[in-house]
Design a protein around this motif. Structure first.
Motif, PDB file in Angstrom:
ATOM      1  N   GLU A 232      10.727  11.287  10.656  1.00  0.00           N
ATOM      2  CA  GLU A 232      12.079  10.773  10.433  1.00  0.00           C
ATOM      3  C   GLU A 232      12.422   9.684  11.434  1.00  0.00           C
ATOM      4  OE1 GLU A 232      14.022  11.154   8.021  1.00  0.00           O
ATOM      5  OE2 GLU A 232      13.028  12.818   6.983  1.00  0.00           O
ATOM      6  N   ASN A 233      11.996   9.856  12.680  1.00  0.00           N
ATOM      7  CA  ASN A 233      12.241   8.827  13.683  1.00  0.00           C
ATOM      8  C   ASN A 233      11.509   7.532  13.345  1.00  0.00           C
ATOM      9  OD1 ASN A 233      13.898  10.484  15.201  1.00  0.00           O
ATOM     10  ND2 ASN A 233      12.237  11.213  16.530  1.00  0.00           N
ATOM     11  N   ALA A 234      10.254   7.661  12.841  1.00  0.00           N
ATOM     12  CA  ALA A 234       9.489   6.475  12.460  1.00  0.00           C
ATOM     13  C   ALA A 234      10.139   5.765  11.282  1.00  0.00           C
ATOM     14  CB  ALA A 234       8.056   6.880  12.111  1.00  0.00           C
ATOM     15  N   ILE A 235      10.659   6.534  10.330  1.00  0.00           N
ATOM     16  CA  ILE A 235      11.329   5.951   9.162  1.00  0.00           C
ATOM     17  C   ILE A 235      12.624   5.258   9.604  1.00  0.00           C
ATOM     18  CG2 ILE A 235      12.509   6.495   6.994  1.00  0.00           C
ATOM     19  CD1 ILE A 235      10.462   8.806   6.665  1.00  0.00           C
ATOM     20  N   LYS A 236      13.360   5.873  10.524  1.00  0.00           N
ATOM     21  CA  LYS A 236      14.588   5.270  11.045  1.00  0.00           C
ATOM     22  C   LYS A 236      14.283   3.932  11.715  1.00  0.00           C
ATOM     23  CE  LYS A 236      17.365   8.147  12.962  1.00  0.00           C
ATOM     24  NZ  LYS A 236      17.985   9.073  13.962  1.00  0.00           N
ATOM     25  N   ALA A 237      13.198   3.898  12.497  1.00  0.00           N
ATOM     26  CA  ALA A 237      12.810   2.642  13.153  1.00  0.00           C
ATOM     27  C   ALA A 237      12.437   1.582  12.123  1.00  0.00           C
ATOM     28  CB  ALA A 237      11.634   2.901  14.092  1.00  0.00           C
ATOM     29  N   ALA A 238      11.781   1.998  11.052  1.00  0.00           N
ATOM     30  CA  ALA A 238      11.402   1.052   9.995  1.00  0.00           C
ATOM     31  C   ALA A 238      12.634   0.500   9.295  1.00  0.00           C
ATOM     32  CB  ALA A 238      10.487   1.758   9.001  1.00  0.00           C
ATOM     33  N   ARG A 239      13.625   1.356   9.020  1.00  0.00           N
ATOM     34  CA  ARG A 239      14.853   0.895   8.362  1.00  0.00           C
ATOM     35  C   ARG A 239      15.604  -0.102   9.245  1.00  0.00           C
ATOM     36  NH1 ARG A 239      16.213   6.915   6.222  1.00  0.00           N
ATOM     37  NH2 ARG A 239      15.198   6.739   4.165  1.00  0.00           N
ATOM     38  N   MET A 240      15.624   0.181  10.534  1.00  0.00           N
ATOM     39  CA  MET A 240      16.299  -0.748  11.454  1.00  0.00           C
ATOM     40  C   MET A 240      15.574  -2.083  11.491  1.00  0.00           C
ATOM     41  SD  MET A 240      17.299   1.731  14.674  1.00  0.00           S
ATOM     42  CE  MET A 240      17.890   0.324  15.616  1.00  0.00           C
TER      43      MET A 240
ATOM     44  N   THR B   2       0.842  -1.207   0.000  1.00  0.00           N
ATOM     45  CA  THR B   2       0.000   0.000   0.000  1.00  0.00           C
ATOM     46  C   THR B   2       0.870   1.247   0.000  1.00  0.00           C
ATOM     47  OG1 THR B   2      -1.802  -1.111   1.162  1.00  0.00           O
ATOM     48  CG2 THR B   2      -1.750   1.286   1.282  1.00  0.00           C
ATOM     49  N   LEU B   3       1.889   1.276   0.863  1.00  0.00           N
ATOM     50  CA  LEU B   3       2.799   2.427   0.905  1.00  0.00           C
ATOM     51  C   LEU B   3       3.534   2.587  -0.418  1.00  0.00           C
ATOM     52  CD1 LEU B   3       4.223   1.842   4.500  1.00  0.00           C
ATOM     53  CD2 LEU B   3       2.755   3.738   3.793  1.00  0.00           C
ATOM     54  N   ALA B   4       3.942   1.463  -1.025  1.00  0.00           N
ATOM     55  CA  ALA B   4       4.637   1.519  -2.315  1.00  0.00           C
ATOM     56  C   ALA B   4       3.731   2.080  -3.406  1.00  0.00           C
ATOM     57  CB  ALA B   4       5.146   0.127  -2.695  1.00  0.00           C
ATOM     58  N   ASN B   5       2.465   1.661  -3.388  1.00  0.00           N
ATOM     59  CA  ASN B   5       1.514   2.178  -4.380  1.00  0.00           C
ATOM     60  C   ASN B   5       1.306   3.678  -4.220  1.00  0.00           C
ATOM     61  OD1 ASN B   5       1.126  -0.332  -5.532  1.00  0.00           O
ATOM     62  ND2 ASN B   5      -0.701  -0.806  -4.333  1.00  0.00           N
ATOM     63  N   TRP B   6       1.277   4.135  -2.982  1.00  0.00           N
ATOM     64  CA  TRP B   6       1.139   5.580  -2.755  1.00  0.00           C
ATOM     65  C   TRP B   6       2.373   6.331  -3.249  1.00  0.00           C
ATOM     66  CZ3 TRP B   6      -0.910   4.730   2.882  1.00  0.00           C
ATOM     67  CH2 TRP B   6      -2.300   4.497   2.834  1.00  0.00           C
ATOM     68  N   CYS B   7       3.545   5.759  -3.042  1.00  0.00           N
ATOM     69  CA  CYS B   7       4.771   6.382  -3.547  1.00  0.00           C
ATOM     70  C   CYS B   7       4.745   6.474  -5.072  1.00  0.00           C
ATOM     71  CB  CYS B   7       6.005   5.588  -3.090  1.00  0.00           C
ATOM     72  SG  CYS B   7       6.331   5.716  -1.311  1.00  0.00           S
TER      73      CYS B   7
ATOM     74  N   GLN C 239      11.821  -1.899   0.994  1.00  0.00           N
ATOM     75  CA  GLN C 239      13.053  -1.267   0.536  1.00  0.00           C
ATOM     76  C   GLN C 239      12.759  -0.169  -0.485  1.00  0.00           C
ATOM     77  OE1 GLN C 239      15.460  -4.613  -0.712  1.00  0.00           O
ATOM     78  NE2 GLN C 239      16.370  -4.837   1.334  1.00  0.00           N
ATOM     79  N   ARG C 240      11.772  -0.378  -1.334  1.00  0.00           N
ATOM     80  CA  ARG C 240      11.370   0.672  -2.300  1.00  0.00           C
ATOM     81  C   ARG C 240      10.831   1.889  -1.563  1.00  0.00           C
ATOM     82  NH1 ARG C 240       6.950  -1.425  -6.077  1.00  0.00           N
ATOM     83  NH2 ARG C 240       6.732   0.829  -6.350  1.00  0.00           N
ATOM     84  N   VAL C 241       9.960   1.610  -0.589  1.00  0.00           N
ATOM     85  CA  VAL C 241       9.300   2.697   0.135  1.00  0.00           C
ATOM     86  C   VAL C 241      10.306   3.522   0.919  1.00  0.00           C
ATOM     87  CG1 VAL C 241       7.726   3.180   2.063  1.00  0.00           C
ATOM     88  CG2 VAL C 241       7.057   1.556   0.285  1.00  0.00           C
ATOM     89  N   LEU C 242      11.222   2.852   1.615  1.00  0.00           N
ATOM     90  CA  LEU C 242      12.139   3.541   2.525  1.00  0.00           C
ATOM     91  C   LEU C 242      13.183   4.377   1.793  1.00  0.00           C
ATOM     92  CD1 LEU C 242      12.565   0.676   5.144  1.00  0.00           C
ATOM     93  CD2 LEU C 242      11.310   2.821   5.438  1.00  0.00           C
ATOM     94  N   ARG C 243      13.272   4.224   0.466  1.00  0.00           N
ATOM     95  CA  ARG C 243      14.185   5.054  -0.327  1.00  0.00           C
ATOM     96  C   ARG C 243      13.473   6.249  -0.963  1.00  0.00           C
ATOM     97  NH1 ARG C 243      16.087  -0.096  -2.284  1.00  0.00           N
ATOM     98  NH2 ARG C 243      14.813   0.204  -4.162  1.00  0.00           N
ATOM     99  N   HIS C 244      12.148   6.325  -0.796  1.00  0.00           N
ATOM    100  CA  HIS C 244      11.394   7.355  -1.529  1.00  0.00           C
ATOM    101  C   HIS C 244      11.618   8.744  -0.924  1.00  0.00           C
ATOM    102  CE1 HIS C 244       8.055   9.436  -3.516  1.00  0.00           C
ATOM    103  NE2 HIS C 244       8.122   8.456  -4.411  1.00  0.00           N
ATOM    104  N   PRO C 245      11.873   9.755  -1.756  1.00  0.00           N
ATOM    105  CA  PRO C 245      12.190  11.101  -1.234  1.00  0.00           C
ATOM    106  C   PRO C 245      11.026  11.789  -0.524  1.00  0.00           C
ATOM    107  CG  PRO C 245      11.967  11.132  -3.635  1.00  0.00           C
ATOM    108  CD  PRO C 245      11.988   9.691  -3.229  1.00  0.00           C
ATOM    109  N   SER C 246       9.761  11.400  -0.828  1.00  0.00           N
ATOM    110  CA  SER C 246       8.600  12.052  -0.203  1.00  0.00           C
ATOM    111  C   SER C 246       8.028  11.255   0.957  1.00  0.00           C
ATOM    112  CB  SER C 246       7.493  12.278  -1.254  1.00  0.00           C
ATOM    113  OG  SER C 246       7.928  13.166  -2.254  1.00  0.00           O
TER     114      SER C 246
END
Length: 406
Positions: free
Chosen positions: A141-149, A95-100, A170-177
């Motif tokens: 940013e903190n939530a994204i950092k936790a997701a990457r970890m 779902t997140l990837a589709n939104w990206c 991995q696609r989602v966590l690289r997205h600039p927006s």
């Protein structure tokens, strides 16, 4: 092939056991998902601001677009078989990837879009919860950092064996927006179930609790009919909030009108009844020799009808033009009945003709603005017309009253 062999082969074929194919356990969940989408659409319509449009399968499962250009992109999940919000859920990351992807093609603007996952039953997930709670850039940013970890903590032995969820993650966590998307990410879960959740929304917005189910049934049917017609015409399934509210406001009086109107006018007091004795409509009944009990009943009808009419006008429930049309319909019925009775009952005395005409009119029920009125309203309205001498009961009521007819 010999005939005997051919017959035996056909016999074995007839008796061959047919094993039914096993259906996927996800089929009920899929079907439920499609059924929930119109209910979620209806939920959004109930809160939609004027001028907005609610959509089905246009830019998301269910969507809302305001006149200012803001959007709600609602991805509907049943949660029936699996929890779509777990950290390793392919549904969440897809779902997140589709939104990206939608952001990349400018179908969704992250700054002006609410990205919602709607779940038909209460579900939770750690990362999804962090995304939901993030409102500031720092929290995002903190939530994204936790997701990457979380994603990197699961060792990858072979790149070929990446799970579906990790591929999307991995696609989602690289997205600039992504940070902006996360700030506008929301989880909405049904408190009980989607249909049950509609009831308090409808009750709060419009009506009495006892009429809620009837209103939901009508609203759901109207939305489905509208969407089906658009899809059959190969047009986007978009329902304007203004059209929806117009339809519902025209329907509501039909389902809740009688109970509302019945509560408007209580029974008049003895003093109020005595004060009516000098009124013209009472004099009209005395002229035709109506008995005392019937006169008292008629005074009750008149007073209650007056109160109801005043409140309907004050609350803008009934338009002034509708009152005019209503009185014209009553007068037309009175005129036709008067002519009919005069031709059919020539042997009757004038007083009997008057009582017969009054009975006919009081038994008549005339709808107001297409709505069925309480039993007292039509008789009471006839007495109001008799009070201003628009109509009368005695064949010579004008002469008897000593004034000219209006």
């Amino acid at each position: 092939m010999a005939d005997s062999e051919h017959v035996e082969q056909r016999r074995r074929s007839r008796h061959k056991r047919v094993t039914p194919s096993r259906k996927s356990p996800h089929v009920p969940a899929q079907a439920l998902g499609y059924l929930i989408q119109p209910i979620r659409l209806l939920q959004l319509l109930l809160d939609a601001p004027p001028g907005s449009v609610v959509t089905l399968e246009v830019f998301e499962d269910v969507g809302l677009e305001t006149s200012a250009g803001g959007k709600v992109a609602s991805q509907v999940k049943t949660g029936l078989v699996k929890n779509p919000l777990t950290d390793k859920s392919a549904e969440l990351w897809k779902t997140l990837a589709n939104w990206c992807d939608a952001i990349d093609r400018a179908a969704l603007v992250p700054e002006t879009t609410i990205f919602e996952i709607y779940v038909a039953k209460p579900r939770k997930g750690k990362l999804a919860g962090l995304f939901h709670e993030a409102r500031s850039p720092e929290q995002a940013e903190n939530a994204i950092k936790a997701a990457r970890m979380s994603v990197s903590s699961d060792p990858i032995r072979d790149r070929q064996s990446l799970s579906e969820a990790k591929t999307y993650a991995q696609r989602v966590l690289r997205h600039p927006s992504l940070a902006t998307l996360i700030q506008n990410f929301r989880i909405t879960a049904a408190a009980v179930n989607p249909l049950a959740d509609l009831r308090p929304l409808v009750a709060t917005k419009w009506i009495r609790p006892e009429s809620v189910d009837l209103v939901i049934y009508h609203a759901h049917g109207w939305v489905k009919e509208k969407i089906d017609a658009l899809l059959l015409a190969k047009r986007p399934a978009c329902v304007a909030a203004n059209d929806f509210n117009k339809e519902m406001l025209s329907f509501l009086p039909r389902c809740d009108f009688n109970s509302m109107v019945a509560s408007m006018a209580g029974l008049p007091s003895a003093a109020e009844i005595d004060a009516e004795r000098i009124r013209t409509y009472v004099r009209q009944m005395e002229i035709i020799g109506l008995d005392e009990e019937s006169i008292l009943h008629s005074i009750n009808d008149y007073l209650r009808a007056c109160v109801t009419r005043t409140k309907l006008a004050e609350q803008c429930i009934v338009h002034d033009d509708s009152f005019t049309e209503y009185e014209e319909a009553l007068t037309s019925f009175w005129r036709n009945k008067r002519r009919h009775n005069g031709l059919v009952y020539k042997q009757h005395t004038p007083q009997d003709l008057g009582q017969l005409l009054l009975s006919d009119c009081c038994l008549h029920q005339q709808n107001l603005q297409g709505l069925e009125m309480p039993a007292y309203f039509t008789p009471g309205s006839y007495h109001a017309l008799a009070d201003n001498q628009t109509i009368g009961w005695h064949p010579e009521y004008q002469t008897k009253l000593g004034s000219s007819a209006a």
